[in-house]
Design an enzyme around this catalytic site. Sequence first.
Site, PDB file in Angstrom:
ATOM      1  N   ASN A 181       0.819  -1.207   0.000  1.00 53.60           N
ATOM      2  CA  ASN A 181       0.000   0.000   0.000  1.00 53.60           C
ATOM      3  C   ASN A 181       0.854   1.259   0.000  1.00 53.60           C
ATOM      4  O   ASN A 181       0.438   2.302  -0.505  1.00 53.60           O
ATOM      5  CB  ASN A 181      -0.939   0.010   1.211  1.00 53.60           C
ATOM      6  N   HIS A 211      11.080   2.380   4.835  1.00 53.28           N
ATOM      7  CA  HIS A 211      10.506   2.895   3.595  1.00 53.28           C
ATOM      8  C   HIS A 211      11.359   4.065   3.118  1.00 53.28           C
ATOM      9  O   HIS A 211      11.667   4.980   3.888  1.00 53.28           O
ATOM     10  CB  HIS A 211       9.068   3.367   3.822  1.00 53.28           C
TER      11      HIS A 211
END
Length: 258
Positions: A181, A211
């Site tokens: 996502n 991330h």
Amino acid sequence: MKIGLIGRGAIAQYARAGLDARGDEVATILVRPERVAENPKLHVARVADLPGDLDLMIDCAGHEALVQYGAEILREGMDLVTVSLGALADPAVLADLEEAATAGNARLHLATGAIGALDCLQAARAGGLARVTYTGRKPPKGWRGSPAEEVLDLEAMGSRAATHFDGTAREAALRYPKNANVAAAVALAGMGFDATQVQLIADPGISENIHEIEAEGAFGRLQFQINGAALPDNPRSSALAAMSVLSKRDQLTQRVVI
């Protein structure tokens, strides 16, 4: 606010606790039909059975739930917050949700999930972006139950990190519905699903989900990294993703919004 949830997993449980702390009423939870009997006063299995006076629905249940229920909720005129951004990589799903929101005069609010710097990407997009890449690193256990198991032996990786996906954000979001996502969020904020490049890595040397965004354009150059903790009940779910649901709810009630 009077709120309905979709799902009962780790993100939904975190969101419910946060909503309770804010004084909101979680009036109903939309679940699979076989789960209704566990709490028939709270659980429903159909959109048609949702209370008509809800202020907001929040989807915490994943891509399948957004596809199954999202358009119907929006057509009923109810605003919907979702963390299932990867589902929008399917053009047919996105078109259906947009049509439903128009028909119901409702809005689909996308929670930012486990990543930051999206406001910067959106601003940079207005001036022109030349390149956006997203790299997602998780411990091997964070990739269990995903297509990474088709490429790597997650139980016997030793100490060396390994890439198990290298492609576009659209491919990542569709192949990894429970894990990518963030890739979808970066794509939606920046250059789109097909122009955003993604690498997904299993790294035995880390204990957090990492991330990274890199972007270049007329604005200059951006590098952003966040080391995020997973929810204790689900190593595939980011704590920040659950927090972003509550942040989005707060934005909808504030008079001054950043």
